[in-house]
Enzyme design. Structure first.
Site, PDB file in Angstrom:
ATOM      1  N   ARG A  78       0.824  -1.223   0.000  1.00 11.34           N
ATOM      2  CA  ARG A  78       0.000   0.000   0.000  1.00 11.34           C
ATOM      3  C   ARG A  78       0.852   1.266   0.000  1.00 11.34           C
ATOM      4  NH1 ARG A  78      -3.183  -1.482   5.269  1.00 11.34           N
ATOM      5  NH2 ARG A  78      -0.993  -1.873   5.673  1.00 11.34           N
ATOM      6  N   HIS A  90       7.550 -26.736   9.545  1.00  8.09           N
ATOM      7  CA  HIS A  90       8.961 -27.084   9.328  1.00  8.09           C
ATOM      8  C   HIS A  90       9.314 -28.484   9.863  1.00  8.09           C
ATOM      9  CE1 HIS A  90       9.035 -22.967   8.319  1.00  8.09           C
ATOM     10  NE2 HIS A  90       9.365 -22.466   9.485  1.00  8.09           N
ATOM     11  N   ASP A  96       7.509 -23.726   2.414  1.00  2.81           N
ATOM     12  CA  ASP A  96       8.048 -24.029   3.740  1.00  2.81           C
ATOM     13  C   ASP A  96       9.551 -23.932   3.557  1.00  2.81           C
ATOM     14  OD1 ASP A  96       9.296 -25.332   5.911  1.00  2.81           O
ATOM     15  OD2 ASP A  96       7.408 -26.306   6.384  1.00  2.81           O
ATOM     16  N   HIS A  97      10.137 -22.867   4.080  1.00  2.00           N
ATOM     17  CA  HIS A  97      11.530 -22.615   3.682  1.00  2.00           C
ATOM     18  C   HIS A  97      12.491 -23.701   4.178  1.00  2.00           C
ATOM     19  CE1 HIS A  97      11.916 -20.636   7.650  1.00  2.00           C
ATOM     20  NE2 HIS A  97      13.217 -20.738   7.502  1.00  2.00           N
TER      21      HIS A  97
HETATM   22  P1  NDP Z   1       5.160  -7.455   7.576  1.00  2.00           P
HETATM   23  O1  NDP Z   1       4.060  -7.073   8.507  1.00  2.00           O
HETATM   24  O2  NDP Z   1       6.527  -6.972   7.849  1.00  2.00           O
HETATM   25  O3  NDP Z   1       4.776  -6.966   6.106  1.00  2.00           O
HETATM   26  C1  NDP Z   1       3.473  -7.024   5.616  1.00  2.00           C
HETATM   27  C2  NDP Z   1       3.430  -6.434   4.217  1.00  2.00           C
HETATM   28  O4  NDP Z   1       2.096  -6.462   3.735  1.00  2.00           O
HETATM   29  C3  NDP Z   1       3.892  -5.007   4.143  1.00  2.00           C
HETATM   30  O5  NDP Z   1       4.646  -4.851   2.960  1.00  2.00           O
HETATM   31  C4  NDP Z   1       2.594  -4.239   4.029  1.00  2.00           C
HETATM   32  O6  NDP Z   1       2.910  -3.031   3.375  1.00  2.00           O
HETATM   33  C5  NDP Z   1       1.763  -5.190   3.179  1.00  2.00           C
HETATM   34  N1  NDP Z   1       0.329  -5.035   3.322  1.00  2.00           N
HETATM   35  C6  NDP Z   1      -0.414  -5.022   4.440  1.00  2.00           C
HETATM   36  N2  NDP Z   1      -1.713  -4.871   4.163  1.00  2.00           N
HETATM   37  C7  NDP Z   1      -1.813  -4.788   2.819  1.00  2.00           C
HETATM   38  C8  NDP Z   1      -2.901  -4.621   1.919  1.00  2.00           C
HETATM   39  N3  NDP Z   1      -4.158  -4.492   2.335  1.00  2.00           N
HETATM   40  N4  NDP Z   1      -2.636  -4.602   0.610  1.00  2.00           N
HETATM   41  C9  NDP Z   1      -1.373  -4.704   0.147  1.00  2.00           C
HETATM   42  N5  NDP Z   1      -0.308  -4.868   0.954  1.00  2.00           N
HETATM   43  C10 NDP Z   1      -0.519  -4.898   2.265  1.00  2.00           C
HETATM   44  O7  NDP Z   1       5.095  -9.037   7.448  1.00  2.00           O
HETATM   45  P2  NDP Z   1       6.287 -10.063   7.143  1.00  2.00           P
HETATM   46  O8  NDP Z   1       7.076  -9.573   5.988  1.00  2.00           O
HETATM   47  O9  NDP Z   1       6.985 -10.379   8.407  1.00  2.00           O
HETATM   48  O10 NDP Z   1       5.484 -11.388   6.753  1.00  2.00           O
HETATM   49  C11 NDP Z   1       4.772 -11.515   5.543  1.00  2.00           C
HETATM   50  C12 NDP Z   1       4.236 -12.938   5.427  1.00  2.00           C
HETATM   51  O11 NDP Z   1       5.330 -13.829   5.457  1.00  2.00           O
HETATM   52  C13 NDP Z   1       3.323 -13.343   6.581  1.00  2.00           C
HETATM   53  O12 NDP Z   1       2.370 -14.234   6.095  1.00  2.00           O
HETATM   54  C14 NDP Z   1       4.276 -14.057   7.525  1.00  2.00           C
HETATM   55  O13 NDP Z   1       3.613 -14.989   8.332  1.00  2.00           O
HETATM   56  C15 NDP Z   1       5.185 -14.763   6.521  1.00  2.00           C
HETATM   57  N6  NDP Z   1       6.499 -15.093   7.064  1.00  2.00           N
HETATM   58  C16 NDP Z   1       7.334 -14.116   7.511  1.00  2.00           C
HETATM   59  C17 NDP Z   1       8.582 -14.440   8.007  1.00  2.00           C
HETATM   60  C18 NDP Z   1       9.531 -13.394   8.467  1.00  2.00           C
HETATM   61  O14 NDP Z   1      10.643 -13.763   8.857  1.00  2.00           O
HETATM   62  N7  NDP Z   1       9.176 -12.123   8.439  1.00  2.00           N
HETATM   63  C19 NDP Z   1       9.043 -15.855   8.082  1.00  2.00           C
HETATM   64  C20 NDP Z   1       8.095 -16.800   7.544  1.00  2.00           C
HETATM   65  C21 NDP Z   1       6.873 -16.405   7.064  1.00  2.00           C
HETATM   66  P3  NDP Z   1       2.062  -1.687   3.427  1.00  2.00           P
HETATM   67  O15 NDP Z   1       1.798  -1.366   4.863  1.00  2.00           O
HETATM   68  O16 NDP Z   1       2.935  -0.719   2.715  1.00  2.00           O
HETATM   69  O17 NDP Z   1       0.835  -2.009   2.674  1.00  2.00           O
HETATM   70  C1  BG6 Z   2       9.978 -19.005  10.663  1.00  2.00           C
HETATM   71  C2  BG6 Z   2       9.350 -18.764  12.000  1.00  2.00           C
HETATM   72  O1  BG6 Z   2       9.135 -19.778   9.853  1.00  2.00           O
HETATM   73  O2  BG6 Z   2      11.200 -19.707  10.854  1.00  2.00           O
HETATM   74  C3  BG6 Z   2      10.281 -18.002  12.916  1.00  2.00           C
HETATM   75  O3  BG6 Z   2       8.152 -18.025  11.820  1.00  2.00           O
HETATM   76  C4  BG6 Z   2      11.625 -18.686  13.009  1.00  2.00           C
HETATM   77  O4  BG6 Z   2       9.713 -17.891  14.224  1.00  2.00           O
HETATM   78  C5  BG6 Z   2      12.154 -18.993  11.625  1.00  2.00           C
HETATM   79  O5  BG6 Z   2      12.516 -17.834  13.692  1.00  2.00           O
HETATM   80  C6  BG6 Z   2      13.400 -19.853  11.715  1.00  2.00           C
HETATM   81  O6  BG6 Z   2      13.958 -20.036  10.443  1.00  2.00           O
HETATM   82  P1  BG6 Z   2      15.489 -20.470  10.296  1.00  2.00           P
HETATM   83  O7  BG6 Z   2      15.660 -20.672   8.849  1.00  2.00           O
HETATM   84  O8  BG6 Z   2      16.289 -19.340  10.863  1.00  2.00           O
HETATM   85  O9  BG6 Z   2      15.665 -21.695  11.122  1.00  2.00           O
END
Ligand code: NDP
Ligand code: BG6
Length: 510
Positions: free
Chosen positions: A58, A259, A196-197
């Site tokens: 956004r 995982h 699933d990384h």
């Molecule tokens: P963040 O909260 O950091 O980022 C969320 C993103 O979504 C932002 O770019 C936000 O940008 C965007 N966003 C939110 N609402 C909207 C909308 N209505 N339309 C378009 N864009 C939107 O989350 P993460 O990056 O941490 O996580 C993202 C996904 O990845 C989640 O499902 C999380 O569970 C998964 N995940 C994350 C990990 C991590 O290490 N961070 C690890 C494994 C999985 P803006 O506000 O500009 O719209």
């Molecule tokens: C993510 C979890 O999927 O894996 C985190 O949401 C966790 O809580 C992470 O820290 C761990 O990943 P890695 O690759 O560092 O073992």
């Protein structure tokens, strides 16, 4: 260093022309993982020559602002230092499109910009969409992609259009089924790549090679030879900036449901027909997941532990308890640690306990699988100065020191008959001389090629929830179910040791 094993590496087949659209491009995952992975793929010359990345979220950003912000992230998080010439090539193909998942406007403009890449004699680009957004945004995004004409039929379309979905895929079985139905409204199963990384980690992929490319291990990989299995997952970090998400999720959902069950599925599968057919491996994984014995309410009390860290010390630094962390409710019962005893009710594994423990704020970051083999008879050593013989243990260290070791009994030099354990070691670092790529690099590349082998099929996800839902339900519904506390920097609550003691087992020292 000359690395004989690297021969042939650069013969990797590049994917066809691809435009990758990352929804959630201003978020944590994009900054820390996705963009560094893409940059490294380009540096390794694995990306197609016609390649573009569109960030979408956004926030109102220009292409230039997006590039500048991604430069800083790659600089901070990439496994390699940025080479300015390569960055220049990379950033030329990096764009940003403001998109709000709740409105069509941004999607229409995105379509115009994507479509401008192809046509007029140029190569037709495939479109790969990455949902790096909160799960509540998965449904609206996939629906709008379809509405504005950015989704092609799985076969016979103008181009391949595929969707990568981040975890969590639902928070229980009903919500996973519902999410799947929503996604299937726009994409077919063949087009959905559930990530699933852990499946992108070299050591996890090596489980299959280790089991099936060596003549000696597969023969003993069953209940006749294996006494029990332990899988330990530890992190020294706490919830960090993801407290809001984690407090609603907990460790069982965050780590075990995806995982660790995936790792166990690979460890325990029957030989698939072929490693080059995604469904051949996934069919076998589903069989394992569906053969895990389901928990009755009593089993949950007997075979599961939920724990939460209190204040403690890690690496000499004092750290807060979970309930004192920012954005965590003081009454939270969310588990930051869990230990489980699992069993697979099939011909190969019946009667072999599989212990899993996983926790945050443990002494260090480590993921290790250890296979304990049955002891040999000790009768012939009687009367000698030999104590109790130890079990052979095969330990697969998934991270951080990737490698495999085998503990064997041996006679130390000298005139007396004695037996001491020694360890045979293989480490990736010593043997291959190259650092492993980040898991996201491999997964992004495979998704561009349309290879779903390392992605999770819907029925695997459903089986994993089906196994763990009874645990989550009892933990949530039974107000008297204990939340065992453990001091941050220790290996979890004493109850976790109790789980193994009942069978005369002990957690391995890591
Ligand atoms: P963040 O909260 O950091 O980022 C969320 C993103 O979504 C932002 O770019 C936000 O940008 C965007 N966003 C939110 N609402 C909207 C909308 N209505 N339309 C378009 N864009 C939107 O989350 P993460 O990056 O941490 O996580 C993202 C996904 O990845 C989640 O499902 C999380 O569970 C998964 N995940 C994350 C990990 C991590 O290490 N961070 C690890 C494994 C999985 P803006 O506000 O500009 O719209
Ligand atoms: C993510 C979890 O999927 O894996 C985190 O949401 C966790 O809580 C992470 O820290 C761990 O990943 P890695 O690759 O560092 O073992």
């Amino acid at each position: 260093m000359d690395n004989p094993f690297a021969e042939g590496e650069n013969r990797v087949i590049r994917p066809p022309a691809t435009a990758l659209v990352i929804f959630g491009a201003t978020g944590d995952l994009t900054h820390r993982k996705l963009m560094p992975a893409l940059y490294n793929l380009l540096q390794d010359e694995y990306l197609p020559s016609n390649f573009a990345v569109f960030g979408a979220a956004r926030s109102e950003l220009t292409d230039e602002q997006f590039r500048a912000s991604m430069y800083e992230s790659v600089k901070k998080h990439s496994r390699r230092t940025i080479d300015e010439k390569i960055w220049e090539r990379f950033s030329r193909n990096l764009f940003y499109q403001p998109v709000d998942a709740t409105s069509d406007a941004g999607f229409r403009r995105l379509k115009e910009r994507l479509d401008a890449l192809s046509g007029e004699g140029k190569e037709n680009y495939n479109y790969l969409y990455y949902l790096a957004v909160a799960p509540s945004v998965f449904g609206p995004t996939s629906a709008r992609l379809k509405d504005v004409g950015l989704v092609e039929p799985p076969r016979g379309g103008v181009r391949n259009t595929r969707l990568i979905v981040e975890k969590p895929f639902g928070h229980d079985l009903p919500s996973a089924i519902e999410l799947n139905n929503v996604l299937m409204g726009s994409f077919s199963e063949d087009q959905i790549f559930r990530i699933d990384h852990y499946l992108g980690k070299e050591t996890v992929q090596n489980i299959l090679v280790f089991r099936f490319a060596n003549g000696i291990f597969e023969n003993v990989w069953n209940r006749n030879y294996i006494d029990h299995i332990q899988l330990s997952w530890a992190e020294d970090i706490g919830v960090g900036s993801r407290a809001g998400y984690f407090d609603k999720s907990g460790l069982l959902r965050d780590i075990v449901q995806n995982h660790l069950l995936q790792v166990l599925a690979l460890l325990c599968i029957e030989p698939p027909n072929s490693l080059s057919d995604a469904n051949s491996i996934r069919n076998e994984k589903v069989k394992v997941l569906s053969s895990f014995r389901r928990f009755s309410p009593d089993d949950v009390a007997r075979y599961t532990v939920r724990g939460q860290y209190s204040a403690g010390t890690i690496d000499g630094a004092a750290v807060k308890g979970y309930l004192e962390e920012k954005d965590i409710l003081p009454s939270s019962k969310t588990e930051t640690f869990t230990a489980l005893k699992l069993e697979i009710d099939n011909w190969r594994w019946a009667g072999v306990p599989i212990y899993v423990r996983a926790g945050k704020r443990l002494p260090k970051r480590i993921t290790e699988i250890s296979i304990y083999f049955k002891k040999p008879p000790e009768s012939m050593f009687r009367g000698r100065q030999v104590g109790e013989l130890e079990q052979n243990v095969l330990a697969i260290q998934v991270q951080p020191n990737e490698g495999i070791s085998l503990k064997i009994s041996s006679k130390p030099p000298g005139p007396r008959m004695r037996v001491r354990p020694v360890v045979m070691d293989f480490t990736y670092g010593d043997s291959f001389g190259v650092a492993s790529a980040d898991a996201y690099e491999r997964l992004l590349l495979d998704a561009m090629k349309g290879d779903a082998t390392l992605f999770i099929r819907n029925d695997e996800i459903e089986q994993a929830w089906d196994l763990l839902d009874p645990v989550l339900n009892r933990w949530q519904e039974d107000a008297s179910f204990p939340v065992e506390t453990y001091e941050a920097g220790t290996w979890g609550p004493p109850a976790a040791a109790g789980l193994l003691r009942a069978n005369g087992h002990r957690w391995r020292r890591l």
